[in-house]
Design a protein around this motif. Structure first.
Motif, short mmCIF file in Angstrom:
data_model
loop_
_atom_site.label_atom_id
_atom_site.label_comp_id
_atom_site.label_asym_id
_atom_site.label_seq_id
_atom_site.Cartn_x
_atom_site.Cartn_y
_atom_site.Cartn_z
N TYR A 1 34.77 52.47 59.38
CA TYR A 1 36.48 53.16 59.47
C TYR A 1 36.48 54.50 58.70
CZ TYR A 1 41.28 53.67 59.10
OH TYR A 1 42.62 53.77 59.78
N GLY A 2 36.04 55.57 59.91
CA GLY A 2 36.43 56.41 59.21
C GLY A 2 36.18 58.38 60.07
N PRO A 3 36.09 59.37 59.65
CA PRO A 3 35.87 60.02 60.15
C PRO A 3 34.34 60.36 61.03
CG PRO A 3 36.80 61.56 58.15
CD PRO A 3 36.57 60.10 58.72
N PHE A 4 33.80 59.98 59.89
CA PHE A 4 32.44 59.95 60.35
C PHE A 4 31.90 62.13 60.93
CE2 PHE A 4 32.44 55.99 61.35
CZ PHE A 4 31.64 55.61 59.77
N ASN A 5 32.76 62.90 60.21
CA ASN A 5 32.30 64.51 60.04
C ASN A 5 31.42 64.52 59.17
OD1 ASN A 5 34.74 64.11 58.94
ND2 ASN A 5 35.65 65.60 61.00
N GLY A 6 31.61 64.16 58.27
CA GLY A 6 31.45 64.34 56.96
C GLY A 6 29.49 63.92 56.18
N LYS A 7 29.06 64.36 55.94
CA LYS A 7 28.40 64.11 54.83
C LYS A 7 27.58 63.37 54.39
CE LYS A 7 24.24 66.16 52.71
NZ LYS A 7 23.41 66.75 51.60
N LYS A 8 28.67 62.36 53.85
CA LYS A 8 28.72 61.20 53.63
C LYS A 8 28.40 60.62 53.93
CE LYS A 8 31.46 59.14 50.15
NZ LYS A 8 32.98 58.45 49.48
N GLU A 9 29.62 60.39 54.98
CA GLU A 9 29.69 58.84 56.13
C GLU A 9 28.81 58.55 56.40
OE1 GLU A 9 32.40 61.78 56.07
OE2 GLU A 9 33.87 60.38 54.38
N LEU A 10 27.80 60.24 57.22
CA LEU A 10 26.21 60.04 58.12
C LEU A 10 25.53 59.40 56.79
CD1 LEU A 10 27.15 62.96 60.07
CD2 LEU A 10 27.43 60.95 61.14
N PHE B 1 18.89 46.72 60.45
CA PHE B 1 17.46 47.02 61.96
C PHE B 1 17.26 46.05 62.04
CE2 PHE B 1 14.29 48.46 64.17
CZ PHE B 1 14.88 48.33 65.15
N GLY B 2 17.55 45.49 63.10
CA GLY B 2 16.27 44.80 64.10
C GLY B 2 17.48 42.96 63.30
N ARG B 3 18.20 43.23 63.02
CA ARG B 3 19.49 41.68 62.08
C ARG B 3 19.87 41.67 63.28
NH1 ARG B 3 20.02 41.31 56.08
NH2 ARG B 3 17.49 41.78 55.35
N ASN B 4 21.12 40.60 62.98
CA ASN B 4 22.36 40.57 63.67
C ASN B 4 23.28 41.03 63.63
OD1 ASN B 4 22.74 39.03 61.69
ND2 ASN B 4 23.52 36.61 62.75
N LEU B 5 23.47 41.99 62.64
CA LEU B 5 24.39 43.11 62.72
C LEU B 5 24.68 44.31 63.69
CD1 LEU B 5 27.18 43.86 60.44
CD2 LEU B 5 24.90 44.93 59.41
N ARG B 6 25.72 44.27 64.32
CA ARG B 6 26.05 45.29 65.58
C ARG B 6 27.01 46.44 64.11
NH1 ARG B 6 24.77 40.89 66.21
NH2 ARG B 6 26.39 39.89 68.67
N ILE B 7 26.89 47.62 64.99
CA ILE B 7 27.16 48.86 63.75
C ILE B 7 28.60 49.28 64.87
CG2 ILE B 7 27.86 50.53 62.16
CD1 ILE B 7 24.78 49.48 61.45
N LEU B 8 29.85 49.56 64.75
CA LEU B 8 31.11 50.40 65.46
C LEU B 8 31.70 50.65 64.51
CD1 LEU B 8 32.39 49.94 68.54
CD2 LEU B 8 33.97 48.36 67.39
N PRO B 9 31.17 52.33 64.81
CA PRO B 9 32.32 53.06 63.87
C PRO B 9 33.05 53.16 64.41
CG PRO B 9 29.93 54.33 64.56
CD PRO B 9 29.89 52.87 65.56
N VAL B 10 33.97 53.35 63.80
CA VAL B 10 35.64 53.30 64.20
C VAL B 10 36.42 54.66 63.10
CG1 VAL B 10 36.44 51.89 65.47
CG2 VAL B 10 36.78 51.96 62.77
N ARG B 11 37.07 55.69 64.19
CA ARG B 11 37.56 56.07 63.77
C ARG B 11 39.64 56.29 63.20
NH1 ARG B 11 36.18 60.21 68.01
NH2 ARG B 11 34.05 61.03 67.85
N ASN B 12 40.36 55.31 63.81
CA ASN B 12 41.41 55.01 63.12
C ASN B 12 41.57 53.41 63.52
OD1 ASN B 12 42.03 54.99 66.14
ND2 ASN B 12 42.61 57.24 66.42
#
Length: 172
Positions: free
Chosen positions: A93-102, A113-124
């Motif tokens: 959860y975040g804007p993903f425009n900063g260096k820390k978030e990335l 990587f390779g596990r059953n976790l899918r990552i979904l970046p959301v802004r709001n």
């Protein structure tokens, strides 16, 4: 003549939510859409579980993590979450425009990587709710069967009407 509006009933489901999210905007938005919310102390902190679809979502705000996020225990929390839930999603959860978030996104992707976790970046909050509901609905029992049937019909139609398939049938 008045335009006919076709109304489809809105999908409603039961969601088990961590008590740590009791006053979170995401929970309020899900309640406002008339989903049945059940709070539980026994699920992981910051977790949403959709029992009918077998999906679980962990909400993490990278901006709330300390500078050295490894010290926050977030990696261990995600590891435990992935071990417990077979069909798991991480909502970053975040804007993903900063260096820390990335950097956090990159490190989590690398470690899982390779596990059953899918990552979904959301802004709001609206994106988080929409993402969870879309995935949960598409994987819930009555809907997944309907999607599977429609895909099977589409496949049969392509096979029947495709000139490539016709050529292959003639060569056999």
């Amino acid at each position: 003549m008045a335009a006919l509006t076709e109304t489809t009933p809105q999908w409603k489901t039961t969601i088990i939510v961590s008590t740590s999210l009791q006053n979170h905007d995401t929970t309020r938005m899900l309640s406002a859409q008339r989903h049945r919310i059940r709070f539980s102390d026994s699920v992981e902190s910051r977790a949403f579980i959709f029992p009918l679809s077998g999906t679980a979502f962990l909400l993490v705000d990278p901006q709330a993590l300390p500078e050295h996020f490894e010290e926050s225990g977030i990696i261990e929390m995600i590891k435990k979450f992935v071990q417990v839930h077979r069909n798991s999603f991480l909502l970053l959860y975040g804007p993903f425009n900063g260096k820390k978030e990335l950097e956090i996104l990159s490190e989590i992707q690398r470690r899982f990587f390779g596990r059953n976790l899918r990552i979904l970046p959301v802004r709001n909050t609206a994106e988080a709710v929409k993402g969870m509901l879309t995935i949960a609905k598409a994987t819930s029992k009555p809907h997944v069967d309907n999607i599977r049937d429609r895909m099977s019909l589409a496949r049969a139609h392509v096979i029947e009407s495709s000139p490539v398939w016709e050529m292959l049938r003639n060569t056999m």
